[in-house]
Scaffold this active site. Structure first.
Site, PDB file in Angstrom:
ATOM      1  N   LYS A   1       0.872  -1.179   0.000  1.00  0.00           N
ATOM      2  CA  LYS A   1       0.000   0.000   0.000  1.00  0.00           C
ATOM      3  C   LYS A   1       0.901   1.219   0.000  1.00  0.00           C
ATOM      4  CE  LYS A   1      -4.434   0.831   0.086  1.00  0.00           C
ATOM      5  NZ  LYS A   1      -5.540  -0.039  -0.387  1.00  0.00           N
TER       6      LYS A   1
ATOM      7  N   ASP B   1      -7.049   4.219  -4.514  1.00  0.00           N
ATOM      8  CA  ASP B   1      -7.711   4.025  -3.219  1.00  0.00           C
ATOM      9  C   ASP B   1      -8.342   5.394  -2.921  1.00  0.00           C
ATOM     10  OD1 ASP B   1      -7.801   1.917  -0.853  1.00  0.00           O
ATOM     11  OD2 ASP B   1      -7.523   3.846   0.113  1.00  0.00           O
TER      12      ASP B   1
HETATM   13  P1  NDP Z   1     -13.007   7.530  -2.827  1.00  0.00           P
HETATM   14  O1  NDP Z   1     -11.948   8.529  -2.582  1.00  0.00           O
HETATM   15  O2  NDP Z   1     -13.518   7.347  -4.198  1.00  0.00           O
HETATM   16  O3  NDP Z   1     -14.267   7.804  -1.879  1.00  0.00           O
HETATM   17  C1  NDP Z   1     -14.131   7.821  -0.492  1.00  0.00           C
HETATM   18  C2  NDP Z   1     -15.452   8.216   0.115  1.00  0.00           C
HETATM   19  O4  NDP Z   1     -15.397   8.070   1.525  1.00  0.00           O
HETATM   20  C3  NDP Z   1     -15.829   9.655  -0.138  1.00  0.00           C
HETATM   21  O5  NDP Z   1     -17.214   9.746  -0.201  1.00  0.00           O
HETATM   22  C4  NDP Z   1     -15.290  10.377   1.078  1.00  0.00           C
HETATM   23  O6  NDP Z   1     -15.965  11.589   1.385  1.00  0.00           O
HETATM   24  C5  NDP Z   1     -15.523   9.354   2.147  1.00  0.00           C
HETATM   25  N1  NDP Z   1     -14.484   9.468   3.184  1.00  0.00           N
HETATM   26  C6  NDP Z   1     -13.147   9.335   3.021  1.00  0.00           C
HETATM   27  N2  NDP Z   1     -12.497   9.516   4.171  1.00  0.00           N
HETATM   28  C7  NDP Z   1     -13.438   9.779   5.072  1.00  0.00           C
HETATM   29  C8  NDP Z   1     -13.398  10.050   6.445  1.00  0.00           C
HETATM   30  N3  NDP Z   1     -12.230  10.087   7.137  1.00  0.00           N
HETATM   31  N4  NDP Z   1     -14.581  10.245   7.079  1.00  0.00           N
HETATM   32  C9  NDP Z   1     -15.750  10.192   6.397  1.00  0.00           C
HETATM   33  N5  NDP Z   1     -15.847   9.941   5.090  1.00  0.00           N
HETATM   34  C10 NDP Z   1     -14.717   9.733   4.443  1.00  0.00           C
HETATM   35  O7  NDP Z   1     -12.437   6.165  -2.248  1.00  0.00           O
HETATM   36  P2  NDP Z   1     -12.889   4.676  -2.567  1.00  0.00           P
HETATM   37  O8  NDP Z   1     -14.357   4.618  -2.776  1.00  0.00           O
HETATM   38  O9  NDP Z   1     -11.986   4.121  -3.583  1.00  0.00           O
HETATM   39  O10 NDP Z   1     -12.523   3.950  -1.192  1.00  0.00           O
HETATM   40  C11 NDP Z   1     -13.458   3.811  -0.129  1.00  0.00           C
HETATM   41  C12 NDP Z   1     -13.013   2.682   0.778  1.00  0.00           C
HETATM   42  O11 NDP Z   1     -12.939   1.465   0.013  1.00  0.00           O
HETATM   43  C13 NDP Z   1     -11.638   2.831   1.423  1.00  0.00           C
HETATM   44  O12 NDP Z   1     -11.634   2.199   2.667  1.00  0.00           O
HETATM   45  C14 NDP Z   1     -10.726   2.040   0.468  1.00  0.00           C
HETATM   46  O13 NDP Z   1      -9.537   1.620   1.116  1.00  0.00           O
HETATM   47  C15 NDP Z   1     -11.639   0.878   0.146  1.00  0.00           C
HETATM   48  N6  NDP Z   1     -11.336   0.130  -1.063  1.00  0.00           N
HETATM   49  C16 NDP Z   1     -11.237   0.733  -2.279  1.00  0.00           C
HETATM   50  C17 NDP Z   1     -10.996  -0.015  -3.410  1.00  0.00           C
HETATM   51  C18 NDP Z   1     -10.964   0.582  -4.771  1.00  0.00           C
HETATM   52  O14 NDP Z   1     -10.849  -0.175  -5.741  1.00  0.00           O
HETATM   53  N7  NDP Z   1     -11.079   1.901  -4.935  1.00  0.00           N
HETATM   54  C19 NDP Z   1     -10.787  -1.464  -3.338  1.00  0.00           C
HETATM   55  C20 NDP Z   1     -11.010  -2.026  -2.017  1.00  0.00           C
HETATM   56  C21 NDP Z   1     -11.250  -1.231  -0.940  1.00  0.00           C
HETATM   57  P3  NDP Z   1     -15.583  12.969   0.642  1.00  0.00           P
HETATM   58  O15 NDP Z   1     -16.214  12.872  -0.721  1.00  0.00           O
HETATM   59  O16 NDP Z   1     -16.135  14.030   1.486  1.00  0.00           O
HETATM   60  O17 NDP Z   1     -14.086  12.961   0.587  1.00  0.00           O
HETATM   61  O1  2IT Z   2      -7.856  -1.851  -0.987  1.00  0.00           O
HETATM   62  C1  2IT Z   2      -7.777  -2.295  -2.144  1.00  0.00           C
HETATM   63  O2  2IT Z   2      -7.921  -3.493  -2.401  1.00  0.00           O
HETATM   64  C2  2IT Z   2      -7.537  -1.337  -3.232  1.00  0.00           C
HETATM   65  N1  2IT Z   2      -7.478  -0.143  -2.980  1.00  0.00           N
HETATM   66  C3  2IT Z   2      -7.322  -1.827  -4.630  1.00  0.00           C
HETATM   67  C4  2IT Z   2      -5.921  -2.336  -4.806  1.00  0.00           C
HETATM   68  C5  2IT Z   2      -5.537  -2.661  -6.224  1.00  0.00           C
HETATM   69  O3  2IT Z   2      -4.340  -2.897  -6.410  1.00  0.00           O
HETATM   70  O4  2IT Z   2      -6.374  -2.681  -7.122  1.00  0.00           O
END
Ligand code: NDP
Ligand code: 2IT
Length: 451
Positions: free
Chosen positions: A126, A166
Site C-alpha cells: 500500500k 484508493d
Molecule cells: P473515494 O476517494 O472514491 O471515496 C471515499 C469516500 O469516503 C468519499 O465519499 C469520502 O468523502 C468518504 N471518506 C473518506 N475519508 C473519510 C473520512 N475520514 N470520514 C468520512 N468519510 C470519508 O475512495 P474509494 O471509494 O476508492 O474507497 C473507499 C473505501 O474502500 C476505502 O476504505 C478504500 O480503502 C476501500 N477500497 C477501495 C478499493 C478501490 O478499488 N477503490 C478497493 C477495495 C477497498 P468525501 O467525498 O467528502 O471525501
Molecule cells: O484496498 C484495495 O484493495 C484497493 N485499494 C485496490 C488495490 C488494487 O491494487 O487494485
C-alpha cells in the site's frame, strides 16, 4: 494466557498511537489464526507471524511541488512493500490528509491476506501521501502526481510492485502518475492498474470493487439460506468509487439503496438514491452531498455534527443489508446496536476495516451475516490483476468476460471462506474463515520459499 495473547504480547512494544489501526488489523488476524498455530506447528517453527507483520520495506520520501500561486508545497510520500511471497507487491495508493505510516501498514497488511484470498499471483502493498486532492486544481493534482512519481518510479515495475487507486486516487490521478512513469522510464508497461481504458485500463475496473461486494453478498445470503436482495432496502456509506458502484449494482438487481455519505454528512432518500445525480456531484463536480437536496427537496441531508457523538446517522436507518464503503472504523458498536435493533440481516464491508472490533463482535454474536473487507472488497484488486494479465499479453477483454470472471472470483472467495470456517470449527464466522484461508496460502508460500 491464550496462544493469541502470547503472540500479541510479542508485538506490544510498537503499539503507539500512529500504529493503532495497524495493531487493530493485526490483533484480529492473530485471534483468528490462533487455532491454526496450535494445530500446525510448522507456522511457529518458521516464525511466519513474526515475519508476516513486518513489511519487507517502507519507502518514505519528500514530495515537493509548485501550487498554482507558485508557492512550493511539501508533502510526504510512502510505499509500504509488505510481502511478495505470492506475486509482485500489489495494492492501492491513498491521497488523504490522514495518511501516515501506521495507516498504510494497516492497509498493506490487510492487502496481503486479501490478495491471497483471491487465489491470484499478487503480493501485498500500500502507499500514498498526506496530500489532499480536495480543492486542488487539475494542474495542481498533476504537478503533485509528477513529483510523487519522480521518486516512486525507482521502486515499482510491472513484475516488482504495481500500485492502483484508493481514497483520493481515481482515474485522473492514475493517468497523471502513469504519464510521468512513462516519461521517466520510456517504458509502456502495466505498472499501475485502474488506468483509463484508452491506455491500457481494464473494462470494469472502476465498477469492480462495488460490484464484487454485491456479488459476495448475494452468494453469502444464498449460502446462509436468507432472502435475496431483490426489493430490499439497503444502506450504503461513502460516495466514492466503491459506494457508487455498490449502489449501481444494487439498483441493477432490484434492491433499493436509500443512503450515501461523505466526510460532511449523510443523504437519506427513502425512494432510492438518484445515482445519476450522485455521479454528477461526486465524479464530475467533486461537490458536497449537501447539493443533493437542492435537486431532491424531499430527501434528507444530515450534517455529520448533527448526530450524537459515537454513532452515525446512516446506520440508524432501518435496512435489510448494510454496506459501509467510506473508511476505517466508520461503523462503531453504537452503530452496530442500531442496525441490529432495526433488524439488519447482512453487513458487507466495501471499505477496508470500516467496522470497529466491538461492532464486529456484536454482529457475530447476533448471527448477522457479516462479510469482512478482505473477502468482500477483493473484487477491485482481482480485476486489477486481470488488468495486469491483459497488459502483459497486449490484449483487451470484453466487459462481459471481466464481469463473469469477477463474479466467479467472488463466489470462490465466499466458498473458500465458508469451508475454512467450517474446517476450523467456527462455522458461519466469515472473519475467522477469511483470516485463516488468507494466512494459510501466503504462509505456505513463505515456508516453501525459505527465509
Ligand atoms: P473515494 O476517494 O472514491 O471515496 C471515499 C469516500 O469516503 C468519499 O465519499 C469520502 O468523502 C468518504 N471518506 C473518506 N475519508 C473519510 C473520512 N475520514 N470520514 C468520512 N468519510 C470519508 O475512495 P474509494 O471509494 O476508492 O474507497 C473507499 C473505501 O474502500 C476505502 O476504505 C478504500 O480503502 C476501500 N477500497 C477501495 C478499493 C478501490 O478499488 N477503490 C478497493 C477495495 C477497498 P468525501 O467525498 O467528502 O471525501
Ligand atoms: O484496498 C484495495 O484493495 C484497493 N485499494 C485496490 C488495490 C488494487 O491494487 O487494485
Amino acid at each position: 494466557m491464550t496462544k493469541a495473547e502470547q503472540e500479541i504480547k510479542k508485538f506490544e512494544n510498537g503499539n503507539c498511537e500512529e500504529n493503532r489501526v495497524f495493531y487493530q488489523a493485526m490483533e484480529e488476524v492473530i485471534y483468528s489464526i490462533a487455532p491454526l498455530l496450535e494445530s500446525e506447528e510448522k507456522y511457529t517453527r518458521h516464525a511466519i507471524l513474526e515475519r508476516l507483520v513486518v513489511p519487507d520495506r517502507i519507502i518514505k520520501f519528500k514530495v515537493a511541488w509548485l501550487d498554482d500561486n507558485n508557492n512550493i508545497q511539501v508533502n510526504t510520500g510512502y510505499r509500504v512493500q509488505f510481502n511478495n511471497a505470492l506475486g509482485p507487491y500489489k495494492g492501492g495508493l491513498r491521497f488523504h490528509p490522514s495518511v501516515n505510516e501506521g495507516v498504510l501498514k494497516f492497509l498493506g497488511f490487510e492487502q496481503i491476506l486479501k490478495n491471497s484470498l483471491t487465489g491470484l499471483p499478487i503480493g501485498g502493498a500500500k502507499g500514498g501521501s498526506d496530500f489532499d486532492p480536495k480543492g486542488k486544481s487539475d494542474f495542481e493534482v498533476m504537478k503533485f502526481c509528477s513529483a510523487f512519481m519522480a521518486e516512486l518510479h525507482k521502486h515499482i515495475g510491472a513484475r516488482i510492485d504495481v500500485p492502483a487507486g484508493d481514497i483520493g486516487v481515481g482515474a485522473r490521478e492514475i493517468g497523471y502518475l502513469y504519464g510521468e512513469y512513462k516519461k521517466l522510464t520510456s517504458s509502456y508497461e502495466g505498472v499501475l492498474t485502474g488506468k483509463p481504458f484508452v491506455f491500457g485500463g481494464s473494462l470494469m475496473r472502476p465498477e469492480a470493487t462495488g460490484y464484487g461486494a454485491v456479488y459476495f453478498t448475494e452468494t453469502m445470503l444464498e449460502m446462509e439460506g436468507k432472502e435475496s436482495l431483490d426489493g430490499k432496502i439497503c444502506t450504503v456509506s461513502g460516495a466514492g468509487n466503491v459506494a457508487l458502484h455498490v449502489i449501481e449494482k444494487l439498483q441493477q438487481i432490484g434492491a433499493v439503496p436509500v443512503t450515501c455519505t461523505d466526510s460532511k454528512g449523510t443523504i437519506y432518500d427513502s425512494r432510492g438514491v438518484d445515482l445519476a445525480l450522485l455521479k454528477e456531484l461526486k465524479l464530475e463536480r467533486r461537490a458536497s452531498l449537501e447539493e443533493y437536496v437542492k435537486v431532491h427537496a424531499d430527501a434528507k441531508y444530515i450534517p455529520i455534527n448533527e448526530y450524537p457523538e459515537g454513532g452515525h446517522a446512516v446506520w440508524d436507518i432501518p435496512c435489510y443489508a448494510a454496506f459501509p464503503c467510506a473508511t476505517q472504523n466508520e461503523l462503531t458498536d453504537i452503530d452496530a446496536q442500531n442496525l441490529i435493533v432495526n433488524g439488519v440481516v447482512s453487513v458487507t464491508e466495501g471499505a477496508n476495516m470500516p467496522s470497529t472490533p466491538k461492532a464486529i463482535n456484536d454482529f457475530l454474536s447476533h448471527k448477522i451475516c457479516f462479510a469482512p473487507a478482505k473477502a468482500a472488497n477483493a473484487g477491485g484488486v482481482a480485476v486489477s490483476e486481470f488488468e495486469m494479465a491483459q497488459n502483459a499479453s497486449m490484449s483487451k477483454w470484453s466487459f462481459e468476460k471481466v464481469d463473469e470472471k469477477l463474479k466467479t472470483t467472488m463466489q470462490q472467495i465466499a466458498k473458500r471462506v465458508v469451508l475454512t470456517a467450517k474446517d476450523y470449527g467456527v462455522e458461519g464466522n466469515y472473519v475467522d474463515g477469511a483470516n485463516i484461508a488468507g494466512f494459510k496460502r501466503v504462509a505456505d508460500a513463505m515456508i516453501a520459499e525459505g527465509i
